[in-house]
Write a protein that holds these residues in place. Structure first.
Motif, short mmCIF file in Angstrom:
data_model
loop_
_atom_site.label_atom_id
_atom_site.label_comp_id
_atom_site.label_asym_id
_atom_site.label_seq_id
_atom_site.Cartn_x
_atom_site.Cartn_y
_atom_site.Cartn_z
N GLN A 169 7.94 15.27 -51.00
CA GLN A 169 7.64 13.89 -50.61
C GLN A 169 8.45 12.86 -51.40
OE1 GLN A 169 3.37 13.15 -50.73
NE2 GLN A 169 2.93 15.29 -50.24
N LEU A 170 9.07 13.28 -52.50
CA LEU A 170 9.74 12.33 -53.39
C LEU A 170 10.88 11.59 -52.71
CD1 LEU A 170 9.84 14.21 -56.82
CD2 LEU A 170 8.58 12.12 -56.29
N ALA A 171 11.51 12.21 -51.77
CA ALA A 171 12.63 11.55 -51.07
C ALA A 171 12.16 10.32 -50.33
CB ALA A 171 13.30 12.54 -50.11
N ARG A 172 10.87 10.24 -50.01
CA ARG A 172 10.33 9.09 -49.27
C ARG A 172 9.87 8.00 -50.21
NH1 ARG A 172 6.03 12.55 -46.77
NH2 ARG A 172 4.92 10.56 -46.60
N VAL A 173 9.90 8.21 -51.50
CA VAL A 173 9.41 7.23 -52.48
C VAL A 173 10.38 6.06 -52.56
CG1 VAL A 173 8.91 6.83 -54.91
CG2 VAL A 173 8.10 8.91 -53.79
N LEU B 86 2.51 7.26 -52.30
CA LEU B 86 2.58 7.22 -50.83
C LEU B 86 1.20 7.05 -50.21
CD1 LEU B 86 5.18 10.08 -50.26
CD2 LEU B 86 5.57 7.61 -50.25
N GLY B 87 0.20 6.67 -51.04
CA GLY B 87 -1.12 6.38 -50.51
C GLY B 87 -2.19 7.37 -50.88
N GLY B 88 -1.85 8.43 -51.62
CA GLY B 88 -2.84 9.40 -52.07
C GLY B 88 -3.68 8.88 -53.22
N THR B 89 -4.62 9.70 -53.67
CA THR B 89 -5.51 9.33 -54.77
C THR B 89 -4.83 9.60 -56.10
OG1 THR B 89 -7.45 9.87 -53.45
CG2 THR B 89 -7.76 9.72 -55.83
N PRO B 90 -4.75 8.61 -57.01
CA PRO B 90 -4.11 8.83 -58.32
C PRO B 90 -4.87 9.87 -59.15
CG PRO B 90 -4.43 6.49 -57.88
CD PRO B 90 -5.20 7.22 -56.84
N LEU C 56 1.09 12.25 -52.56
CA LEU C 56 1.34 11.53 -53.81
C LEU C 56 0.70 10.14 -53.76
CD1 LEU C 56 5.11 12.39 -54.44
CD2 LEU C 56 3.10 13.48 -55.45
N ALA C 57 0.23 9.68 -54.91
CA ALA C 57 -0.42 8.37 -54.98
C ALA C 57 0.54 7.25 -54.56
CB ALA C 57 -0.95 8.12 -56.39
N LYS D 141 8.60 6.51 -60.69
CA LYS D 141 7.79 5.65 -59.83
C LYS D 141 6.53 6.39 -59.36
CE LYS D 141 8.16 2.55 -55.83
NZ LYS D 141 9.08 2.04 -54.76
N ALA D 142 6.71 7.66 -59.03
CA ALA D 142 5.58 8.48 -58.62
C ALA D 142 4.63 8.73 -59.79
CB ALA D 142 6.07 9.81 -58.05
#
Length: 453
Positions: free
Chosen positions: A449-453, A44-48, A41-42, A358-359
């Motif tokens: 991955q959303l739990a880490r946002v 978390l550092g991925g490409t939007p 996910l963007a 947020k994501a």
């Protein structure tokens, strides 16, 4: 087995609710990095998914600029006392053209949509001690206009599919003090006016439509704002035609419109005689000068918004846990001032909406949450009920009953799940619609991955 495919943006999607599959994709060029980041996910550092901006709003055009200059040079900057409703000047021109566009016989321009609502409710006879039925999913102006008449806003719960006032909830709320119903076409999506008007007629209720967001929206080919006694519009800066502030009232009854005119003109009628109580709610020439050029493009922009919204709805229907706002059967055109959908967290590992949003923002999609979540529970209502004025007007028993019945469980759910997309997004191209849908699909596929946002 899940049906898997690569979205137009290059990341892997699955048509099922299952986790993203490990599929080797031979992507090249600009999509290479996207595929490499497919499972990140963007936020978390991925490409939007999207990096381009949304369309700008409000629009500034040469036509609007020239219209403003013309109004400035005229040295006539405001509606004067006694001026005929459809007389000379930018305001008079706007009133005539907007009436024609809505199919109404008359239009009266005001300084804001809130002023239009207050004026219209006053004109149909809403007074101290009366009650007005309204939905809790709306902007607070819909409620403030009722309170300004020293009347009670009685909340009818919403329909979860359309987000509109549920006509089936109205009748049990009607009592001897119920004077009017104020259907709000929230988001520019028409209410079920067929059923609403039938209930209003049965109980002899006045209907003042809050069409603040519903410019050119239609139910069975008839424009919103023209079903009831009066219809009210807003031209605040975010609306689909905008002048910063500004409002309008439309209607077919000349006597009612004259009452509106008198109230908005310091109690002076179009004959320049002071005959009633009133305030100063007049639109000025600069507001109308900004609005008039926009009337030429409104129909085409409305068509574009409807086409894009229909396309996006088809895309969003593919994504588990994303429930796009529906239209009632009979809606022939929507305005799409805002486009609503519901986020159902059970399809996203029970991650709260705030983390999803947020994501979504990190993926390049702009949005807003619901208007004044649980409007029926906002403190200003209780503060008004406790005021000396309302204590004098309403009995303690009625205020106690009002507090007890002021419960809208479906709106509570909508407030917890709802998200809006802004109208100007729908002036974009299909690529923007795909970007919006792809961003949500990407989040769903990577929901672990959303739990880490």
């Amino acid at each position: 087995m899940s049906r898997q495919y690569v979205s137009r943006r290059g990341f892997i999607r699955s048509a099922s609710a299952g986790a993203a599959a490990a599929v080797t994709v031979g992507a090249v060029g600009a999509y290479g990095d996207l595929v490499k980041d497919a499972n990140k996910l963007a936020v978390l550092g991925g490409t939007p998914v999207r990096t381009e901006p949304f369309p700008a709003w409000p629009q500034t055009t040469a036509d609007i600029e020239q219209s403003l200059v013309s109004a400035f040079r005229s040295a006539k900057w405001g509606r004067t006392l006694g001026e005929k409703r459809q007389g000379a000047g930018q305001v008079g021109e706007f009133e005539q053209r907007f009436a024609e566009m809505t199919g109404a016989k008359h239009c009266l321009a005001t300084g804001s949509g809130t002023q239009a609502l207050h004026t219209a409710l006053h004109a149909v006879g809403v007074e101290a001690g009366d009650e007005v039925l309204v939905a809790p999913c709306t902007y607070l102006a819909s409620i403030q206009a009722v309170l300004l008449c020293n009347a009670l806003p009685v909340f009818a719960d919403v329909d979860l599919d359309t987000f509109q006032m549920d006509p089936g909830t109205i009748e049990p709320l009607v009592n001897g003090n119920t004077r009017a119903v104020e259907p709000v076409h929230i988001g520019g999506i028409p209410c079920n006016m067929e059923q609403l008007m039938a209930t209003a007629k049965k109980h002899d209720l006045k209907v003042v439509e809050d069409a603040a967001q519903a410019h050119l929206a239609e139910f069975r080919g008839k424009k919103c704002g023209t079903f009831g006694e009066l219809g009210c519009f807003s031209f605040q800066a975010s609306k689909v035609i905008a002048c910063g502030e500004g409002g309008a009232i439309v209607g077919d009854d000349a006597e009612l419109i004259e009452k509106c005119y008198t109230f908005h003109n310091i109690g002076m009628g179009s004959d320049s005689k002071g005959t009633a109580i009133g305030t100063k709610y007049r639109m000025h020439e600069f507001e109308a000068a900004v609005l008039n050029p926009q009337l030429a493009t409104l129909a085409e922009q409305t068509k574009i918004r409807n086409e894009n919204a229909a396309y996006l709805a088809r895309r969003l229907d593919e994504i588990p846990g994303i429930r796009p706002q529906k239209l009632y059967e009979g809606v022939t055109q929507a305005a799409y001032y805002i486009y609503g959908f519901r986020y159902q967290k059970e399809h996203f590992n029970d991650v709260p909406r705030e983390k999803f949003l947020k994501a979504l923002r990190a993926e390049g999609v702009r949005f807003t949450t619901m208007y004044f979540d649980e409007l029926n529970k906002q403190p200003f209502i209780e503060n008004t009920l406790a005021s000396r004025t309302f204590q004098k007007i309403f009995s303690k028993e009625r205020l106690r009953q009002y507090r007890e019945q002021n419960d809208c469980p479906r709106n509570d759910q909508l407030s917890a799940e709802g998200v809006w997309l802004p109208q100007y997004a729908f002036l974009g191209d299909k690529k923007l619609m795909d970007d919006i849908a792809d961003a949500m699909a990407k989040i769903h596929e990577n929901r672990d991955q959303l739990a880490r946002v």
